[in-house]
Design a protein around this motif. Structure first.
Motif, PDB file in Angstrom:
ATOM      1  N   MET A   1       0.851  -1.185   0.000  1.00  0.00           N
ATOM      2  CA  MET A   1       0.000   0.000   0.000  1.00  0.00           C
ATOM      3  C   MET A   1       0.885   1.232   0.000  1.00  0.00           C
ATOM      4  SD  MET A   1      -2.944   1.645   0.640  1.00  0.00           S
ATOM      5  CE  MET A   1      -3.469   3.067   1.538  1.00  0.00           C
ATOM      6  N   ARG A   2       0.525   2.160  -0.833  1.00  0.00           N
ATOM      7  CA  ARG A   2       1.256   3.419  -0.915  1.00  0.00           C
ATOM      8  C   ARG A   2       0.248   4.556  -0.950  1.00  0.00           C
ATOM      9  NH1 ARG A   2       4.739   4.452  -6.168  1.00  0.00           N
ATOM     10  NH2 ARG A   2       2.745   5.230  -6.896  1.00  0.00           N
ATOM     11  N   TYR A  30       1.336   6.046 -10.544  1.00  0.00           N
ATOM     12  CA  TYR A  30       0.993   4.626 -10.525  1.00  0.00           C
ATOM     13  C   TYR A  30       1.173   4.055 -11.921  1.00  0.00           C
ATOM     14  CZ  TYR A  30      -1.284   0.180 -10.241  1.00  0.00           C
ATOM     15  OH  TYR A  30      -1.512  -1.173 -10.314  1.00  0.00           O
ATOM     16  N   GLY A  31       1.627   2.819 -11.963  1.00  0.00           N
ATOM     17  CA  GLY A  31       1.715   2.097 -13.227  1.00  0.00           C
ATOM     18  C   GLY A  31       3.029   2.320 -13.928  1.00  0.00           C
ATOM     19  N   GLY A  32       2.975   2.227 -15.209  1.00  0.00           N
ATOM     20  CA  GLY A  32       4.167   2.303 -16.028  1.00  0.00           C
ATOM     21  C   GLY A  32       4.066   1.256 -17.119  1.00  0.00           C
TER      22      GLY A  32
END
Length: 111
Positions: A1-2, A30-32
């Motif tokens: 969790m961030r 988030y993601g990439g």
């Protein structure tokens, strides 16, 4: 969790954008490349633009603060803090009417 404060990060990025010749700064929160969903916080100074481009998949813009324009062909949408715009699949560009920060969410279309 961030946990990330988008408001605080948006203000930090706006300070970076003010120091940039292009008048913009961004950070993927988030993601990439390894995910289908990518969320990028973008800050633009008044008068700055994201040049016309195509969307890599379904996308939305959520304005945290400021005022932006999303333009596609002859159609223009304006948005202020708290507004959500669905990005058209057609070529489009974004212009900052005021110093602004927005969250760009993209679900990349599989190749």
């Amino acid at each position: 969790m961030r946990k990330t404060s988008l408001t605080a990060l948006g203000r930090e990025l706006l300070e970076k954008a003010r120091q940039s010749a292009a008048g913009r700064a961004a950070d993927t929160v988030y993601g990439g490349h390894e995910h289908h969903l990518r969320q990028t916080l973008v800050a633009l100074t008044a008068g700055s633009t994201l040049a016309e481009h195509e969307s890599p998949g379904e996308a939305t813009l959520y304005v945290l603060f400021g005022r932006i324009r999303l333009l596609s062909g002859n159609t223009t949408w304006e948005a202020i803090g708290g507004d959500l715009l669905v990005v058209p699949e057609d070529r489009h560009r974004v212009e900052a009417v005021e110093d602004s920060s927005f969250l760009l969410s993209v679900v990349k279309t599989p190749s």
